[in-house]
Design an enzyme around this catalytic site. Structure first.
Site, PDB file in Angstrom:
ATOM      1  N   LYS A  70      46.476  45.867  35.457  1.00  0.00           N
ATOM      2  CA  LYS A  70      47.546  45.051  36.040  1.00  0.00           C
ATOM      3  C   LYS A  70      48.480  44.532  34.952  1.00  0.00           C
ATOM      4  O   LYS A  70      49.707  44.559  35.101  1.00  0.00           O
ATOM      5  CB  LYS A  70      46.932  43.909  36.841  1.00  0.00           C
ATOM      6  N   THR A  72      48.858  45.884  32.004  1.00  0.00           N
ATOM      7  CA  THR A  72      49.530  47.081  31.487  1.00  0.00           C
ATOM      8  C   THR A  72      50.739  47.428  32.344  1.00  0.00           C
ATOM      9  O   THR A  72      51.828  47.720  31.831  1.00  0.00           O
ATOM     10  CB  THR A  72      48.544  48.266  31.461  1.00  0.00           C
ATOM     11  N   ARG A  93      49.528  35.637  30.925  1.00  0.00           N
ATOM     12  CA  ARG A  93      48.509  34.695  30.471  1.00  0.00           C
ATOM     13  C   ARG A  93      47.975  35.118  29.103  1.00  0.00           C
ATOM     14  O   ARG A  93      48.047  36.284  28.718  1.00  0.00           O
ATOM     15  CB  ARG A  93      47.338  34.665  31.460  1.00  0.00           C
ATOM     16  N   LYS A 104      35.279  43.333  29.450  1.00  0.00           N
ATOM     17  CA  LYS A 104      36.587  43.975  29.526  1.00  0.00           C
ATOM     18  C   LYS A 104      37.202  44.277  28.165  1.00  0.00           C
ATOM     19  O   LYS A 104      38.049  45.147  28.037  1.00  0.00           O
ATOM     20  CB  LYS A 104      37.554  43.093  30.321  1.00  0.00           C
ATOM     21  N   ALA A 272      41.398  33.715  37.518  1.00  0.00           N
ATOM     22  CA  ALA A 272      41.783  33.646  38.930  1.00  0.00           C
ATOM     23  C   ALA A 272      40.589  33.572  39.860  1.00  0.00           C
ATOM     24  O   ALA A 272      40.745  33.207  41.022  1.00  0.00           O
ATOM     25  CB  ALA A 272      42.643  34.849  39.303  1.00  0.00           C
ATOM     26  N   PHE A 300      43.289  39.185  38.749  1.00  0.00           N
ATOM     27  CA  PHE A 300      42.431  39.895  39.704  1.00  0.00           C
ATOM     28  C   PHE A 300      43.223  40.375  40.926  1.00  0.00           C
ATOM     29  O   PHE A 300      44.419  40.634  40.836  1.00  0.00           O
ATOM     30  CB  PHE A 300      41.225  39.039  40.091  1.00  0.00           C
ATOM     31  N   PHE A 381      45.424  56.864  35.520  1.00  0.00           N
ATOM     32  CA  PHE A 381      44.438  56.927  34.439  1.00  0.00           C
ATOM     33  C   PHE A 381      44.230  58.385  34.032  1.00  0.00           C
ATOM     34  O   PHE A 381      44.425  59.291  34.854  1.00  0.00           O
ATOM     35  CB  PHE A 381      43.105  56.321  34.894  1.00  0.00           C
ATOM     36  N   TRP A 409      50.886  53.540  30.931  1.00  0.00           N
ATOM     37  CA  TRP A 409      49.813  53.571  29.931  1.00  0.00           C
ATOM     38  C   TRP A 409      50.030  54.734  28.956  1.00  0.00           C
ATOM     39  O   TRP A 409      49.886  54.575  27.740  1.00  0.00           O
ATOM     40  CB  TRP A 409      48.457  53.706  30.623  1.00  0.00           C
TER      41      TRP A 409
END
Length: 555
Positions: A70, A72, A93, A104, A272, A300, A381, A409
């Site tokens: 998200k 990215t 953030r 992560k 979140a 999230f 991806f 990405w």
């Protein structure tokens, strides 16, 4: 293939003064922290912007434990908008050290859509989180000292609600006993720690509009209750001034840049799932002050971050999004279709199709509850097959869902231009933004509204403890504040194992806590905890630094 950190280290950033000058930030308002990051004085917000900026919210479907890109997508979209000739600014953030060293890893974007300096942003950055932790723990120390020094306010040590904090996943600190030793060592009592991003001080800093507002909010924090069940505040302990002194620099938004040089404000970092999940109001306003289109994200899935962005942040700050991007990935759809995390790299069209109702529910909430125009961004991806991508896009179009492929990405801003063109169309569409519940709605009804309208639950059950706390909220005048529901990020329900778009379920609220400084009531559901733990093989095992100071392993 280069890792995220290797890509970030291969780019020579512009000097931060150059980035600031592009926005029109005067040197007098810029406080550089080295050559590639700076803080910006909040006093610039007293000046009127030349024209109002468009605000784009990036949210997502329910994710896998590894995250779905998200941030990215947010960064890549802002780069794409800038490539198309717009004065785009991104507002994000700050990452918490907990996830950085946990599951992560780094959280500054990925591939060719990152904010830099990536290592600094993921680690100490400009010290904001340390300042927040210090202010939080100063208040904790003042509570226990007040009791030790005679307890003039009559604080019941068994009813202290204020926790200490540390910005680390450390399950050992969830339940502790402190004040052990002799009389001089304090009052022995049970205590606990939260992760810093769950601290109310974090929420206060992210919602404050000025130093004066910050102090007023800090003073309103309820730290516990007296023997006769009256709330005790930080203001009664005379803690707000010293706490604000620790936070005066942390309150200033941080300015950095993307790999492509797009200005980025990275400031504040509440989770979140256990907090309100948005960057600071001050950073968002500053981005809107200097840009003509601002791209921001909320943590999230849209059931958590987007709900809190709309129902808490927008309500308190008087802002509203002009369009929403819902990020979906093939692997998250397969995860919601029942595929184990270890098998998400394998083509599975049946599971992919089974997971699409999760996406549809999020899109429906954005369009039908908040009445906002939106587009689905399929974040590509490397493991995605063409058949999988085609299936998602075809199904979305057949169901009337606006969708675009995002390849930021792998390609940076150029991979997001198609998405950017659609966003530019959407921000000019008229919309009738609404909250999921009206301002001033009683807490019980507000929780039920979110559960039924956003989660699609049949209803809400309150434990006996939560029922008592509802009555106490009403008695103390806190029963009509907005609600911040702490819930698992992996499901619309409060059970992390119920994936997809489940039906015929109820939400259980086990505990309610007033965050009077932040201005909302926190409702804890299911098994959600405010102090995470590390996994069996944390990301910290792979992070290192060499003799030259070069860091590796942050993705």
């Amino acid at each position: 293939m280069l890792s995220d950190i290797e890509i970030a280290q291969s780019v020579k950033p512009r000097r931060i003064e150059e980035v600031a000058a592009e926005l029109g930030i005067d040197d007098a308002h810029l406080i550089p922290y080295g050559h590639d990051k700076a803080k910006v004085d909040y006093n610039v917000l007293s000046e009127e912007p030349s024209s109002p900026a468009k605000l784009v919210l990036v949210t997502a479907i329910n994710p896998t434990p590894a995250g779905e890109g998200k941030t990215t997508t947010t960064i890549g979209l802002s780069d794409a908008l800038r490539r198309l000739g717009h004065k785009a600014v991104v507002a994000l953030r700050e990452p918490s050290l907990g996830p950085v060293f946990g599951i992560k890893g780094g959280a500054a974007g990925g591939g060719y859509a990152q904010v830099i300096p990536m290592e600094d942003i993921n680690l100490h950055f400009t010290g904001d989180f340390h300042a927040i932790g210090a202010a939080n723990n100063l208040l904790a120390a003042m509570i226990d000292n007040h009791i030790k020094q005679g307890n003039e306010l009559g604080i019941d040590p068994r009813r202290i609600t204020w926790h200490r904090c540390v910005d680390m996943n450390d399950r050992q600190l969830r339940h502790v006993v402190d004040g052990l030793g002799g009389v001089a060592d304090g009052v022995t009592r049970e205590d606990s720690y939260d992760i810093t991003v769950a601290s109310e001080v974090m929420a206060v800093l992210c919602l404050a509009s000025s130093v004066s507002d910050l102090k007023e909010r800090l003073a309103r924090i309820v730290v516990g209750y007296t023997y006769d069940q009256r709330p005790v505040t930080a203001g009664q302990l005379k803690a707000q001034g010293a706490m604000a002194a620790l936070l005066k620099d942390a309150l200033k938004p941080n300015l950095v840049q993307t790999l492509e040089g797009t200005p980025a404000f990275v400031h504040g970092g509440p989770f979140a799932n256990i907090a309100h999940g948005c960057n600071s109001v001050m950073a968002t306003r500053m981005a809107m002050h200097y840009g003509d289109i601002v791209v921001t994200e909320a943590g999230f899935g849209a059931d958590l971050g987007a709900e809190k962005f709309c129902d808490i942040k927008c309500r308190m700050a008087g802002i509203r999004p002009d369009a929403v991007v819902v990020v979906a990935t093939v692997r998250a759809l397969k995860y919601n279709g029942g595929v184990a995390k270890a098998d998400l790299g394998e083509e599975n069209l049946k599971a992919l199709e089974a997971g699409i109702p999760n996406l549809l529910r999020h899109v429906g909430n954005i369009r039908d509850v908040y009445h906002l125009p939106c587009v689905v961004a399929i974040n590509r991806f490397p493991t995605d097959t063409q058949a999988e991508l085609d299936l998602v896009e075809r199904t979305c179009r057949e169901l009337g869902v606006n969708v675009r492929l995002s390849e930021v990405w792998a390609k940076g801003g150029v991979g997001g231009e198609e998405l950017a063109q659609e966003v530019l169309r959407l921000v000019d569409e008229p919309s009738d933004f609404a909250y999921s519940y009206e301002t001033g709605t009683p807490v019980r009804e507000a929780i039920e509204a979110v559960a039924k309208r956003i989660y699609h639950a049949d209803g809400v059950d309150f434990t006996p403890q939560a029922e008592k706390q509802l009555a106490q909220l009403a008695e103390n005048g806190f029963d009509r504040l907005p609600v911040c529901i702490a819930k698992t990020q992996y499901s619309f329900t409060d059970d992390a194992t119920r994936l997809g778009a489940p039906e015929h379920f109820r939400i259980t609220v086990r505990e309610l806590k007033v965050s009077a400084g932040a201005g909302f009531v926190v409702a804890l559901t299911g098994a959600i905890m405010t102090m995470p733990g590390l996994p069996k093989h944390p990301a910290a095992e792979r992070i290192d630094v060499d003799d030259s100071g070069k860091i590796s392993g942050l993705f």
